[in-house]
Design an enzyme around this catalytic site. Structure first.
Site, PDB file in Angstrom:
ATOM      1  N   ILE A 246      43.828  34.671  42.613  1.00 33.53           N
ATOM      2  CA  ILE A 246      45.289  34.802  42.632  1.00 33.53           C
ATOM      3  C   ILE A 246      45.943  33.445  42.383  1.00 33.53           C
ATOM      4  O   ILE A 246      45.358  32.391  42.638  1.00 33.53           O
ATOM      5  CB  ILE A 246      45.782  35.389  43.965  1.00 33.53           C
ATOM      6  CG1 ILE A 246      45.360  34.496  45.159  1.00 33.53           C
ATOM      7  CG2 ILE A 246      45.260  36.812  44.145  1.00 33.53           C
ATOM      8  CD1 ILE A 246      45.958  34.946  46.494  1.00 33.53           C
ATOM      9  N   ALA A 274      36.513  31.725  44.463  1.00 35.75           N
ATOM     10  CA  ALA A 274      37.303  31.970  43.251  1.00 35.75           C
ATOM     11  C   ALA A 274      38.155  33.225  43.375  1.00 35.75           C
ATOM     12  O   ALA A 274      38.475  33.876  42.386  1.00 35.75           O
ATOM     13  CB  ALA A 274      36.419  32.051  42.008  1.00 35.75           C
ATOM     14  N   LYS A 275      38.546  33.533  44.610  1.00 42.96           N
ATOM     15  CA  LYS A 275      39.498  34.621  44.830  1.00 42.96           C
ATOM     16  C   LYS A 275      40.925  34.092  44.819  1.00 42.96           C
ATOM     17  O   LYS A 275      41.883  34.873  44.756  1.00 42.96           O
ATOM     18  CB  LYS A 275      39.207  35.312  46.162  1.00 42.96           C
ATOM     19  CG  LYS A 275      37.843  35.996  46.212  1.00 42.96           C
ATOM     20  CD  LYS A 275      37.536  36.520  47.602  1.00 42.96           C
ATOM     21  CE  LYS A 275      36.116  37.094  47.673  1.00 42.96           C
ATOM     22  NZ  LYS A 275      35.760  37.495  49.056  1.00 42.96           N
ATOM     23  N   ALA A 276      41.054  32.782  44.896  1.00 42.65           N
ATOM     24  CA  ALA A 276      42.331  32.091  44.725  1.00 42.65           C
ATOM     25  C   ALA A 276      42.074  30.886  43.840  1.00 42.65           C
ATOM     26  O   ALA A 276      41.074  30.179  44.005  1.00 42.65           O
ATOM     27  CB  ALA A 276      42.917  31.658  46.063  1.00 42.65           C
TER      28      ALA A 276
END
Length: 305
Positions: A246, A274-276
């Site tokens: 995100i 790597a989710k943000a």
């Protein structure tokens, strides 16, 4: 820099109050202001998609109209919800309600056909109506489909509801997709299992992924607003791994981080997965979302009007 103390005055606007929280810049006040400014900026940006995740008792806790209005007015582009919040939305659509002010002990509540969510109460008679009505809806959808994704299933439910205050109906009317990866873990799921005992009808979570991945890939920027944690939070963040995470995120939670659970994890932790994205604008506000989210929304709407 010295802390600027709050100065509450008569007739001050919500925007003026949020500005004072921002200028104080410390503790919860600073986080609330950060979240408000981030949400307002995301609402104003036509290239930013806002993902709203709902965990915990957000509908029973009074946020049904807040969420519904955000969807209706084009400020939410995608919802990821627990099955429970969708169940409670439908309970109200079918004429049921959520209640306050009962103070019996829990065993007496059970004898009276009343369930408790903190200090919110539900009546078994409302769920009896829900069970009857949801089976009618299942049958109508089953006339068109033998297999259907969860998202499409919820969309079809929305088309069959007559309650304009419903989150599910409003989302369907405005082409805002709702995902509920844990749908089986709620009363909708239980009644769906019962229905499927005698009918050829399959709900597929896997089919959601094509739609969701396309939505993520086609979104230039994503701001995730996460109320509570759990599966809705993870599904929101994990879906954005496809594009490196995100771009911005707001989390409102009462959960703590020490146990290592996702629900209490600070959003910065999402960068390691790597989710943000690196450099993403993230804020975790610790507190009750049923109080803080309406305040943040009101401040954001006042800023963009």
């Amino acid at each position: 820099m010295k802390v600027k103390h709050l100065n509450i005055t008569e007739n001050m606007t919500i925007s003026e109050f949020i500005t004072q929280l921002d200028e104080s810049g410390v503790l919860g006040a600073g986080r609330i202001a950060h979240a408000t400014n981030l949400l307002a900026d995301s609402m104003k940006d036509p290239e930013t998609k806002i993902f709203l995740s709902l965990a915990g008792p957000m509908v029973p806790g009074g946020l049904r109209k807040v969420v519904r209005d955000l969807v209706k007015n084009g400020y939410v582009d995608l919802i990821i919800s627990s099955g429970a919040n969708l169940t409670h939305d439908l309970v109200e659509s079918f004429g049921g309600r959520h209640y306050a002010g009962l103070h019996e002990d829990d065993e007496s509540l059970q004898d009276s056909g009343i369930g408790r969510i903190g200090d919110i109460y539900t009546k078994s008679e409302d769920f009896e109506v829900f069970e009857e009505e949801i089976h009618k809806i299942f049958a109508k959808i089953n006339e068109k489909y033998n297999s259907i994704s969860i998202q499409k299933f919820l969309y079809e439910i929305g088309l069959l509801i007559e309650d304009d205050e419903s989150i599910i109906k409003t989302a369907a009317s405005n082409n805002v997709p709702i995902f509920a990866p844990g749908l089986i873990d709620c009363m909708i799921g239980l009644q769906l299992w019962i229905y499927c005992q005698d009918h050829d009808f399959t709900i597929s979570a896997v089919e959601d992924m094509a739609y969701l991945s396309d939505f993520v890939y086609n979104s230039k920027n994503v701001t995730a607003c996460m109320l509570g944690g759990g599966l809705p939070k993870h599904y929101t963040l994990a879906s954005n791994i496809l594009t490196g995470g995100i771009d911005a995120g707001i989390q409102i939670t009462l959960d703590r981080s020490e146990g290592g659970s996702l629900s209490g994890a600070p959003l910065e932790e999402a960068k390691s997965w790597a989710k943000a994205k690196k450099g993403s604008n993230l804020v975790t506000v610790v507190g009750d979302a049923t109080v803080l989210f309406p305040l943040i929304v009101a401040g954001a709407l006042d800023k963009i009007k």
